[in-house]
Write an enzyme that holds these catalytic residues in place. Structure first.
Site, mmCIF file in Angstrom:
data_model
loop_
_atom_site.group_PDB
_atom_site.id
_atom_site.type_symbol
_atom_site.label_atom_id
_atom_site.label_comp_id
_atom_site.label_asym_id
_atom_site.label_seq_id
_atom_site.Cartn_x
_atom_site.Cartn_y
_atom_site.Cartn_z
ATOM 1 N N SER A 1 0.881 -1.186 0.000
ATOM 2 C CA SER A 1 0.000 0.000 0.000
ATOM 3 C C SER A 1 0.906 1.220 0.000
ATOM 4 O O SER A 1 2.091 1.121 0.349
ATOM 5 C CB SER A 1 -0.837 -0.022 1.284
ATOM 6 O OG SER A 1 -1.465 1.223 1.509
ATOM 7 N N TYR B 1 -2.178 -1.187 10.613
ATOM 8 C CA TYR B 1 -2.075 -1.365 9.150
ATOM 9 C C TYR B 1 -0.739 -0.830 8.641
ATOM 10 O O TYR B 1 -0.026 -1.502 7.873
ATOM 11 C CB TYR B 1 -3.259 -0.627 8.509
ATOM 12 C CG TYR B 1 -3.432 -0.810 7.025
ATOM 13 C CD1 TYR B 1 -4.251 -1.814 6.522
ATOM 14 C CD2 TYR B 1 -2.806 0.035 6.116
ATOM 15 C CE1 TYR B 1 -4.447 -1.974 5.155
ATOM 16 C CE2 TYR B 1 -2.993 -0.112 4.750
ATOM 17 C CZ TYR B 1 -3.814 -1.112 4.275
ATOM 18 O OH TYR B 1 -4.004 -1.254 2.915
HETATM 19 N N1 LIG Z 1 -8.592 -0.895 -1.191
HETATM 20 C C1 LIG Z 1 -7.566 -0.098 -1.084
HETATM 21 O O1 LIG Z 1 -7.683 1.130 -1.201
HETATM 22 C C2 LIG Z 1 -6.196 -0.643 -0.848
HETATM 23 C C3 LIG Z 1 -5.128 0.232 -1.008
HETATM 24 C C4 LIG Z 1 -3.850 -0.239 -0.800
HETATM 25 C C5 LIG Z 1 -3.652 -1.553 -0.446
HETATM 26 N N2 LIG Z 1 -4.718 -2.371 -0.294
HETATM 27 C C6 LIG Z 1 -4.437 -3.745 0.102
HETATM 28 O O2 LIG Z 1 -4.994 -4.631 -0.828
HETATM 29 C C7 LIG Z 1 -5.319 -5.855 -0.189
HETATM 30 C C8 LIG Z 1 -6.738 -6.253 -0.557
HETATM 31 O O3 LIG Z 1 -7.614 -5.242 -0.110
HETATM 32 P P1 LIG Z 1 -9.052 -4.999 -0.760
HETATM 33 O O4 LIG Z 1 -9.245 -3.534 -0.739
HETATM 34 O O5 LIG Z 1 -9.186 -5.748 -2.013
HETATM 35 O O6 LIG Z 1 -9.956 -5.604 0.414
HETATM 36 P P2 LIG Z 1 -11.289 -6.489 0.394
HETATM 37 O O7 LIG Z 1 -11.856 -6.311 1.768
HETATM 38 O O8 LIG Z 1 -12.129 -6.204 -0.784
HETATM 39 O O9 LIG Z 1 -10.703 -7.954 0.243
HETATM 40 C C9 LIG Z 1 -9.893 -8.524 1.229
HETATM 41 C C10 LIG Z 1 -10.102 -10.029 1.178
HETATM 42 O O10 LIG Z 1 -9.235 -10.593 2.176
HETATM 43 C C11 LIG Z 1 -9.966 -11.605 2.852
HETATM 44 N N3 LIG Z 1 -9.438 -11.783 4.199
HETATM 45 C C12 LIG Z 1 -9.407 -10.872 5.204
HETATM 46 N N4 LIG Z 1 -8.920 -11.437 6.320
HETATM 47 C C13 LIG Z 1 -8.641 -12.735 6.014
HETATM 48 C C14 LIG Z 1 -8.145 -13.829 6.759
HETATM 49 N N5 LIG Z 1 -7.888 -13.748 8.070
HETATM 50 N N6 LIG Z 1 -7.955 -15.006 6.116
HETATM 51 C C15 LIG Z 1 -8.267 -15.141 4.812
HETATM 52 N N7 LIG Z 1 -8.774 -14.138 4.068
HETATM 53 C C16 LIG Z 1 -8.956 -12.955 4.661
HETATM 54 C C17 LIG Z 1 -11.400 -11.072 2.911
HETATM 55 O O11 LIG Z 1 -12.345 -12.096 3.155
HETATM 56 C C18 LIG Z 1 -11.541 -10.440 1.544
HETATM 57 O O12 LIG Z 1 -12.033 -11.349 0.577
HETATM 58 C C19 LIG Z 1 -5.099 -5.634 1.312
HETATM 59 O O13 LIG Z 1 -3.851 -6.167 1.708
HETATM 60 C C20 LIG Z 1 -5.083 -4.138 1.419
HETATM 61 O O14 LIG Z 1 -4.305 -3.708 2.510
HETATM 62 C C21 LIG Z 1 -5.999 -1.951 -0.490
#
Ligand SMILES: NC(=O)c1ccc[n+]([C@@H]2O[C@H](COP(=O)([O-])OP(=O)(O)OC[C@H]3O[C@@H](n4cnc5c(N)ncnc54)[C@H](O)[C@@H]3O)[C@@H](O)[C@H]2O)c1
Length: 250
Positions: free
Chosen positions: A132, A145
């Site tokens: 991120s 985070y």
């Molecule tokens: N959305 C953003 O703006 C953003 C920005 C930068 C980085 N990220 C990173 O991208 C990654 C995905 O985020 P996203 O926005 O797609 O989130 P999201 O909530 O849409 O998806 C996250 C997925 O991870 C799964 N998950 C969570 N905890 C879990 C566990 N204990 N065991 C197994 N699965 C688990 C959830 O069920 C979900 O399907 C994360 O690491 C997040 O930090 C997201």
């Protein structure tokens, strides 16, 4: 990337049931890879597996022992599963802090430990860590985070150094704010933390530092993930690639 360039490769995507993970699973499958979708949400993982011709695994990555039940013959590991909690340090529940470290830092370490021997044996592998901009910068109220993502950056660099002699690269992808359920869930929490209405959170808080004033689409992050797995990027390792709309330029 050439069409179906990843044919014959096997990938594993954590958090593959939603958002960025789902987009990465779809893009890797489109490029020809067989994709294992790992998520604690069994139905979401199944649905993505059905759509990509992959294999679903209902696993809670906070459970260290669960990693041993996942396949180890993986060529492409995408560490993506994550969660957020927004609170000031003095109010931050310690058990929530620990859970975030387990899912977003310990699980990537355990999965590397699990999958690297197969990559080393084949002389080829790709580790893509969905970090991120919070792996490179801090924001108030996100101690767990930001700490986990900064840790993931360090882990990724160590994997790059150790993997290089074996044809294995390890990189981070560093998005700004992506249109996913994780961000949608943050908007209300940020409104409380900053004491402003929810509709001002996207423009005044989330996109405050971004030069491009729109949320990123999950497919835009997945495109970088797939590019890092292709033939033209074998020399890119130990890097952190921002997909940030200019946030890091400030
Ligand atoms: N959305 C953003 O703006 C953003 C920005 C930068 C980085 N990220 C990173 O991208 C990654 C995905 O985020 P996203 O926005 O797609 O989130 P999201 O909530 O849409 O998806 C996250 C997925 O991870 C799964 N998950 C969570 N905890 C879990 C566990 N204990 N065991 C197994 N699965 C688990 C959830 O069920 C979900 O399907 C994360 O690491 C997040 O930090 C997201």
């Amino acid at each position: 990337m050439k069409s179906r360039e990843l044919k014959g490769r096997t990938a594993l995507v954590t958090g593959g049931g939603s958002g960025i993970g789902r987009a990465c699973a779809e893009a890797l499958a489109e490029a020809g890879a067989l994709v294992h979708i790992v998520d604690r949400d069994a139905d979401a993982a199944k649905s993505v597996a059905a759509g990509t011709g992959g294999v679903s695994h209902a696993v809670d990555l906070a459970d260290a022992g669960a990693v041993d039940r996942l396949p180890a013959d993986i060529d492409i590991l995408v560490n993506n599963a994550g969660l957020q909690h927004v609170a000031a340090i003095e109010d931050f529940p310690p058990e929530r802090f620990e859970l975030i470290q387990k899912v977003m830092l310990t699980a990537p370490f355990l999965l590397m430990r699990h999958c690297l021997p197969h990559m080393y044996a084949g002389g080829w592998g790709r580790v893509v860590n969905i970090s991120s901009m919070h792996g490179l910068r801090a924001s108030a109220f996100k101690s767990a985070y930001v700490a986990a993502k900064h840790g993931l950056e360090g882990l990724s660099k160590v994997a790059a150094l150790e993997g290089a002699p074996h044809g294995v690269t390890s990189n981070c992808v560093n998005p700004g704010y992506v249109r996913t359920p994780l961000v949608e869930g943050q908007i209300a929490a940020q409104a409380v933390a900053h004491g402003i209405p929810a509709d001002e959170v996207v423009s005044d808080v989330l996109l405050d530092r971004s030069a491009i004033k729109r949320l990123i689409e999950p497919a835009e992050v997945a495109a970088v993930c797939v590019w890092l797995c292709g033939a033209d990027t074998g020399y890119i390792t130990g890097s952190s690639i921002p997909v940030d709309g200019g946030w890091g330029a400030r």
